[in-house]
Design an enzyme around this catalytic site. Sequence first.
Site, short mmCIF file in Angstrom:
data_model
loop_
_atom_site.label_atom_id
_atom_site.label_comp_id
_atom_site.label_asym_id
_atom_site.label_seq_id
_atom_site.Cartn_x
_atom_site.Cartn_y
_atom_site.Cartn_z
N ALA A 102 3.89 8.98 3.95
CA ALA A 102 4.91 8.41 4.83
C ALA A 102 4.23 7.82 6.07
O ALA A 102 3.03 8.00 6.29
CB ALA A 102 5.91 9.49 5.24
N MET A 103 5.01 7.11 6.87
CA MET A 103 4.48 6.57 8.12
C MET A 103 3.93 7.71 8.97
O MET A 103 4.52 8.78 9.06
CB MET A 103 5.59 5.85 8.88
N LYS A 136 -2.74 7.26 6.58
CA LYS A 136 -3.20 6.53 5.40
C LYS A 136 -4.31 5.55 5.75
O LYS A 136 -5.35 5.50 5.09
CB LYS A 136 -2.04 5.76 4.76
N ASP A 185 -5.82 -1.37 1.72
CA ASP A 185 -4.87 -0.73 2.63
C ASP A 185 -3.52 -1.44 2.51
O ASP A 185 -3.46 -2.63 2.16
CB ASP A 185 -5.38 -0.81 4.07
N GLU A 186 -2.43 -0.73 2.79
CA GLU A 186 -1.07 -1.27 2.71
C GLU A 186 -0.78 -1.85 1.33
O GLU A 186 -0.18 -2.92 1.17
CB GLU A 186 -0.84 -2.33 3.79
N CYS A 187 -1.18 -1.12 0.30
CA CYS A 187 -1.09 -1.61 -1.08
C CYS A 187 0.35 -1.78 -1.56
O CYS A 187 0.59 -2.45 -2.57
CB CYS A 187 -1.84 -0.69 -2.01
N GLN A 188 1.30 -1.21 -0.83
CA GLN A 188 2.70 -1.37 -1.25
C GLN A 188 3.13 -2.84 -1.26
O GLN A 188 4.08 -3.21 -1.94
CB GLN A 188 3.64 -0.55 -0.36
N CYS A 202 7.78 15.97 9.30
CA CYS A 202 8.90 15.51 10.11
C CYS A 202 8.90 16.32 11.41
O CYS A 202 8.25 17.36 11.52
CB CYS A 202 10.19 15.76 9.32
#
Length: 204
Positions: A10-11, A15, A95-98, A153
């Site tokens: 998650a953010m 990552k 990175d940021e593979c989404q 969280c």
Amino acid sequence: MAKLYFKFGAMGSSKTAQALMTKFNYEGKDKSVLFIKPATDNRDDIIDKNGNVSAEVRSRIGLSAKALAVSALDCLVSLYIKEREKNRVDVIICDECQFLTEKQVDELKDIADLYDVPVLCFGLRADFRTKLFPGSKRLFEIADSISEIKSICRCGRKATVNARLDADGKIEILGEQVCIGGNERYVGMCYRCYREQIRKQELS
């Protein structure tokens, strides 16, 4: 045999920091890294006085490195072959593979399988609506190794949702899937807190 790895979180789960540390670790072993990111994520790009853009990846803890930005139209196999002609490529880190297309994920799998080059992808699992990104969905389907980079969280539970916030700090539930932003726009939350805050907003 080389593998395609998907490391998701998650953010705020570090990552990008882990992607950068992985890059530095490989380079410390005298390995040549092809470090890429989708051009969609241009938050940290640097523009010089002549207007030239230099793609960069930067973590919240201050680590940074130059990257090769890839557009949705780029063939990653062709890109790999082109880069290999200039320098050897021992590993690919994304990175940021989404933000990759499903076809590009297939191409990364081909690079791992056909050229025996390990490919490590770091990114989000789902968007602010808890829907899978196309690139992440395809990685879940074909990656050889899948691991979660965990974060929490505010309540202490595991963060699994990437909540998008408006200017007033309220959770947004409508909008385009891709909206580039950092801490000012997104926060990692557990699903329970995410749903509770939305219900409070609906009642107010």
